[in-house]
Design a protein around this motif. Structure first.
Motif, PDB file in Angstrom:
ATOM      1  N   SER A  53       0.818  -1.217   0.000  1.00  0.00           N
ATOM      2  CA  SER A  53       0.000   0.000   0.000  1.00  0.00           C
ATOM      3  C   SER A  53       0.849   1.263   0.000  1.00  0.00           C
ATOM      4  O   SER A  53       0.332   2.369  -0.184  1.00  0.00           O
ATOM      5  CB  SER A  53      -0.925   0.025   1.229  1.00  0.00           C
ATOM      6  OG  SER A  53      -0.184   0.266   2.421  1.00  0.00           O
ATOM      7  N   GLN A  54       2.160   1.107   0.203  1.00  0.00           N
ATOM      8  CA  GLN A  54       3.069   2.249   0.196  1.00  0.00           C
ATOM      9  C   GLN A  54       3.783   2.424  -1.143  1.00  0.00           C
ATOM     10  O   GLN A  54       4.362   3.476  -1.406  1.00  0.00           O
ATOM     11  CB  GLN A  54       4.132   2.082   1.292  1.00  0.00           C
ATOM     12  CG  GLN A  54       3.581   1.918   2.687  1.00  0.00           C
ATOM     13  CD  GLN A  54       2.774   3.115   3.116  1.00  0.00           C
ATOM     14  OE1 GLN A  54       3.271   4.229   3.223  1.00  0.00           O
ATOM     15  NE2 GLN A  54       1.488   2.894   3.354  1.00  0.00           N
ATOM     16  N   ASN A  55       3.755   1.389  -1.986  1.00  0.00           N
ATOM     17  CA  ASN A  55       4.530   1.492  -3.226  1.00  0.00           C
ATOM     18  C   ASN A  55       3.842   0.852  -4.435  1.00  0.00           C
ATOM     19  O   ASN A  55       3.527   1.526  -5.407  1.00  0.00           O
ATOM     20  CB  ASN A  55       5.935   0.887  -3.030  1.00  0.00           C
ATOM     21  CG  ASN A  55       5.906  -0.356  -2.178  1.00  0.00           C
ATOM     22  OD1 ASN A  55       5.274  -1.335  -2.538  1.00  0.00           O
ATOM     23  ND2 ASN A  55       6.594  -0.328  -1.033  1.00  0.00           N
ATOM     24  N   ILE A  56       3.605  -0.472  -4.390  1.00  0.00           N
ATOM     25  CA  ILE A  56       3.025  -1.158  -5.553  1.00  0.00           C
ATOM     26  C   ILE A  56       1.644  -0.592  -5.875  1.00  0.00           C
ATOM     27  O   ILE A  56       1.331  -0.256  -7.022  1.00  0.00           O
ATOM     28  CB  ILE A  56       2.938  -2.677  -5.293  1.00  0.00           C
ATOM     29  CG1 ILE A  56       4.338  -3.256  -5.060  1.00  0.00           C
ATOM     30  CG2 ILE A  56       2.275  -3.374  -6.482  1.00  0.00           C
ATOM     31  CD1 ILE A  56       4.338  -4.705  -4.643  1.00  0.00           C
ATOM     32  N   LEU A  57       0.791  -0.502  -4.860  1.00  0.00           N
ATOM     33  CA  LEU A  57      -0.521   0.142  -4.971  1.00  0.00           C
ATOM     34  C   LEU A  57      -0.558   1.245  -3.921  1.00  0.00           C
ATOM     35  O   LEU A  57      -0.991   1.009  -2.798  1.00  0.00           O
ATOM     36  CB  LEU A  57      -1.655  -0.865  -4.724  1.00  0.00           C
ATOM     37  CG  LEU A  57      -1.773  -2.022  -5.705  1.00  0.00           C
ATOM     38  CD1 LEU A  57      -2.799  -3.027  -5.224  1.00  0.00           C
ATOM     39  CD2 LEU A  57      -2.136  -1.511  -7.096  1.00  0.00           C
ATOM     40  N   PRO A  58      -0.075   2.431  -4.238  1.00  0.00           N
ATOM     41  CA  PRO A  58       0.102   3.468  -3.217  1.00  0.00           C
ATOM     42  C   PRO A  58      -1.215   4.073  -2.733  1.00  0.00           C
ATOM     43  O   PRO A  58      -1.578   5.206  -3.040  1.00  0.00           O
ATOM     44  CB  PRO A  58       0.958   4.515  -3.934  1.00  0.00           C
ATOM     45  CG  PRO A  58       0.649   4.338  -5.374  1.00  0.00           C
ATOM     46  CD  PRO A  58       0.372   2.879  -5.569  1.00  0.00           C
ATOM     47  N   GLY A  74       4.289  -2.407   8.475  1.00  0.00           N
ATOM     48  CA  GLY A  74       4.252  -2.296   7.016  1.00  0.00           C
ATOM     49  C   GLY A  74       4.089  -0.864   6.544  1.00  0.00           C
ATOM     50  O   GLY A  74       4.692  -0.460   5.548  1.00  0.00           O
ATOM     51  N   LEU A  75       3.301  -0.069   7.275  1.00  0.00           N
ATOM     52  CA  LEU A  75       3.049   1.309   6.883  1.00  0.00           C
ATOM     53  C   LEU A  75       4.265   2.209   7.080  1.00  0.00           C
ATOM     54  O   LEU A  75       4.546   3.078   6.264  1.00  0.00           O
ATOM     55  CB  LEU A  75       1.866   1.873   7.688  1.00  0.00           C
ATOM     56  CG  LEU A  75       0.490   1.253   7.433  1.00  0.00           C
ATOM     57  CD1 LEU A  75      -0.523   1.780   8.434  1.00  0.00           C
ATOM     58  CD2 LEU A  75       0.020   1.539   6.011  1.00  0.00           C
ATOM     59  N   VAL A  76       4.999   1.996   8.190  1.00  0.00           N
ATOM     60  CA  VAL A  76       6.096   2.903   8.560  1.00  0.00           C
ATOM     61  C   VAL A  76       7.439   2.458   7.992  1.00  0.00           C
ATOM     62  O   VAL A  76       8.151   3.236   7.342  1.00  0.00           O
ATOM     63  CB  VAL A  76       6.188   3.053  10.097  1.00  0.00           C
ATOM     64  CG1 VAL A  76       7.391   3.914  10.494  1.00  0.00           C
ATOM     65  CG2 VAL A  76       4.902   3.645  10.654  1.00  0.00           C
ATOM     66  N   THR A  77       7.807   1.200   8.208  1.00  0.00           N
ATOM     67  CA  THR A  77       9.134   0.725   7.801  1.00  0.00           C
ATOM     68  C   THR A  77       9.329   0.836   6.297  1.00  0.00           C
ATOM     69  O   THR A  77      10.433   1.143   5.826  1.00  0.00           O
ATOM     70  CB  THR A  77       9.339  -0.735   8.243  1.00  0.00           C
ATOM     71  OG1 THR A  77       8.969  -0.877   9.605  1.00  0.00           O
ATOM     72  CG2 THR A  77      10.796  -1.149   8.079  1.00  0.00           C
ATOM     73  N   THR A  78       8.269   0.614   5.542  1.00  0.00           N
ATOM     74  CA  THR A  78       8.369   0.641   4.082  1.00  0.00           C
ATOM     75  C   THR A  78       8.826   1.997   3.568  1.00  0.00           C
ATOM     76  O   THR A  78       9.726   2.084   2.722  1.00  0.00           O
ATOM     77  CB  THR A  78       7.018   0.265   3.457  1.00  0.00           C
ATOM     78  OG1 THR A  78       6.572  -0.984   4.000  1.00  0.00           O
ATOM     79  CG2 THR A  78       7.136   0.129   1.959  1.00  0.00           C
ATOM     80  N   TYR A  79       8.205   3.079   4.075  1.00  0.00           N
ATOM     81  CA  TYR A  79       8.613   4.394   3.559  1.00  0.00           C
ATOM     82  C   TYR A  79       9.969   4.818   4.107  1.00  0.00           C
ATOM     83  O   TYR A  79      10.606   5.718   3.560  1.00  0.00           O
ATOM     84  CB  TYR A  79       7.534   5.458   3.822  1.00  0.00           C
ATOM     85  CG  TYR A  79       7.381   5.945   5.248  1.00  0.00           C
ATOM     86  CD1 TYR A  79       8.378   6.691   5.881  1.00  0.00           C
ATOM     87  CD2 TYR A  79       6.206   5.707   5.961  1.00  0.00           C
ATOM     88  CE1 TYR A  79       8.227   7.166   7.180  1.00  0.00           C
ATOM     89  CE2 TYR A  79       6.045   6.177   7.251  1.00  0.00           C
ATOM     90  CZ  TYR A  79       7.058   6.902   7.856  1.00  0.00           C
ATOM     91  OH  TYR A  79       6.903   7.373   9.144  1.00  0.00           O
ATOM     92  N   MET A  80      10.442   4.156   5.180  1.00  0.00           N
ATOM     93  CA  MET A  80      11.748   4.505   5.745  1.00  0.00           C
ATOM     94  C   MET A  80      12.914   4.034   4.882  1.00  0.00           C
ATOM     95  O   MET A  80      13.983   4.659   4.890  1.00  0.00           O
ATOM     96  CB  MET A  80      11.901   3.898   7.153  1.00  0.00           C
ATOM     97  CG  MET A  80      11.109   4.607   8.232  1.00  0.00           C
ATOM     98  SD  MET A  80      11.256   3.757   9.830  1.00  0.00           S
ATOM     99  CE  MET A  80      13.030   3.828  10.095  1.00  0.00           C
ATOM    100  N   ILE A 118      10.346   4.161  -3.147  1.00  0.00           N
ATOM    101  CA  ILE A 118       9.322   3.989  -4.179  1.00  0.00           C
ATOM    102  C   ILE A 118       7.984   4.408  -3.575  1.00  0.00           C
ATOM    103  O   ILE A 118       7.725   4.127  -2.407  1.00  0.00           O
ATOM    104  CB  ILE A 118       9.236   2.521  -4.658  1.00  0.00           C
ATOM    105  CG1 ILE A 118      10.621   2.005  -5.063  1.00  0.00           C
ATOM    106  CG2 ILE A 118       8.253   2.373  -5.807  1.00  0.00           C
ATOM    107  CD1 ILE A 118      10.672   0.506  -5.255  1.00  0.00           C
ATOM    108  N   GLY A 119       7.127   5.047  -4.342  1.00  0.00           N
ATOM    109  CA  GLY A 119       5.828   5.447  -3.838  1.00  0.00           C
ATOM    110  C   GLY A 119       5.972   6.465  -2.712  1.00  0.00           C
ATOM    111  O   GLY A 119       6.657   7.475  -2.842  1.00  0.00           O
TER     112      GLY A 119
END
Length: 439
Positions: free
Chosen positions: A115-120, A154-160, A164-165
């Motif tokens: 939800s942070q990148n593939i389907l933002p 999943g929400l926080v670590t991904t954008y860290m 992408i996204g």
């Protein structure tokens, strides 16, 4: 005393004392303004000006709630629950329960990450995906605090760490841009690697939550779950319409970059297709708004609180006063900078909004203490991310609550805020400090 410190501590104290978060934010904003040198009218004006910043997300939540309730009446949610429960088999053996439990957790984690990148779509999937699974979680006796930790990870670590996204916005458009505007001279290739060590703190917290803190079964009242998610008769036509509505919502949201119009299109498809003719459209809309209203009002109040805190100017004085306290102790400087970042982000509720505030002061301070470019990136990035998990006003905690509290059995403070604060903010503080020391 600094107005930011007092206001954030007061907001947290009132929230933990079970005062409504909206009331806690409003009172704390008033106190912040008065202590920060604003008069009553200036404080109210700043608060009112800031409220508009939360209106868009509040309306998004309301429409997403209506769309989620419409989905629950289409039969699709019933189908999902039955399919997952069927995986348990007739004999709900211990090994089978564990297998389905792991599959469910991994699926939720994968959705949160994508939800942070593939389907933002960020948190838009939570009030749609999670409520139909509450019945399954009850059968598995799964602790919802664990699900909160998985979603927030999943929400926080991904954008860290993934540029992408939303990660690209956080790492490159906001973090790198603000660092370089304050004369750090970092390059894009340095940003994501510098955040890897802090991200290890998030991984450590997730492992603790999964294997220690919330591994024991927890029971919930099934009658409340069924009341919130009534079983619907499976109608192939209605399920097809539901799938079309989901795809249309996603396409419109990605095209317009607006959750509001995405959810609106999905709800309109349901309304005009006849899939909800057994339930009044107005009833569904009202149910959805009621389900999400508290989350929306918290976001509005948080925007007002953040506006007052910024208007006082005490964020800058709080950070600049660190240099007088620290002397030439680099290790203490790193720790205090991270701690102040935690306070600021927990009050504002957004790591994305925190970076422009702290980078202006942190970068010159880090350079004066002799921190390297990667260490400075880690300090500012971690200081901003600290508090995103664990803040009562953060969408990283409000999103999970919106889905898991659909039946009224998941408390925002005790079941979302406190678990994510303990498992993510504390390890992130430790690993962020290590990153500043070794990079």
């Amino acid at each position: 005393m600094n107005a930011v410190v007092i206001a954030v501590c007061l907001m947290l104290g009132l929230s933990f004392a079970r005062v409504n978060v909206v009331i806690a934010l409003t009172i704390s904003a008033l106190i912040a303004g008065l202590i920060g040198g604003l008069d009553l009218q200036q404080t109210i004006d700043a608060f009112n000006t800031g409220l508009g910043g939360g209106a868009q997300i509040a309306l998004s939540y309301a429409l997403l709630g209506a769309f989620a309730v419409a989905l629950s009446h289409s039969g699709l949610t019933t189908l999902i629950s039955r399919k997952v429960i069927s995986q348990l088999g007739q004999k709900q053996t211990s090994s089978n329960i564990k297998r389905v439990r792991w599959l469910l957790l991994l699926a939720i984690l994968a959705m949160a990450i994508s939800s942070q990148n593939i389907l933002p779509i960020h948190i838009a999937f939570i009030p749609i995906l999670i409520p139909p699974l509450l019945h399954v979680m009850s059968k598995l006796r799964m602790d919802r605090r664990l699900v909160t930790c998985v979603l927030t990870f999943g929400l926080v670590t991904t954008y860290m760490i993934l540029p992408i996204g939303f990660g690209g916005i956080f790492l490159n458009d906001i973090l790198l841009a603000n660092l370089n505007s304050n004369n750090l001279h970092a390059v894009r290739e340095q940003v994501a690697p510098a955040m890897l060590i802090p991200a290890m703190g998030m991984i450590f917290g997730l492992l603790v939550a999964v294997f220690f803190s919330y591994r024991k079964p927890r029971d919930y009242k099934e009658e409340q779950i069924l009341a919130a998610e009534p079983e619907e008769k499976l109608n192939p036509r209605n399920i097809s319409i539901a799938l079309i509505a989901i795809v249309s919502t996603l396409v419109v949201q990605l095209y317009t970059d607006s959750m509001i119009f995405g959810a609106l299109v999905g709800f309109i498809i349901f309304s005009f297709s006849g899939a909800l003719k057994h339930v009044a459209d107005q009833d569904i809309f009202n149910q959805g708004v009621r389900m999400m209203a508290s989350i929306g009002f918290i976001m509005i109040a948080a925007a007002g609180f953040a506006a007052v805190v910024k208007e006082t100017g005490d964020v800058g004085s709080l950070v600049s006063s660190l240099s007088d306290m620290i002397g030439d102790n680099q290790a203490l400087a790193a720790f205090l900078m991270l701690l102040v970042g935690l306070l600021i982000t927990m009050g504002i509720g957004s790591s994305f909004s925190t970076i422009p505030i702290i980078a202006t002061i942190y970068v010159p301070l880090a350079i004066s203490f002799g921190f390297s470019i990667p260490a400075t990136i880690a300090l500012v990035g971690t200081a901003a991310a600290l508090g995103d998990a664990g803040s009562p006003a953060s969408d990283s905690t409000l999103g999970p609550t919106a889905g898991l509290n659909a039946d009224g059995q998941h408390d925002h403070i005790r079941d979302s805020v406190i678990p994510t604060f303990i498992h993510y903010n504390i390890p992130l503080l430790v690993f962020g400090w290590i990153a500043a020391m070794v990079l």
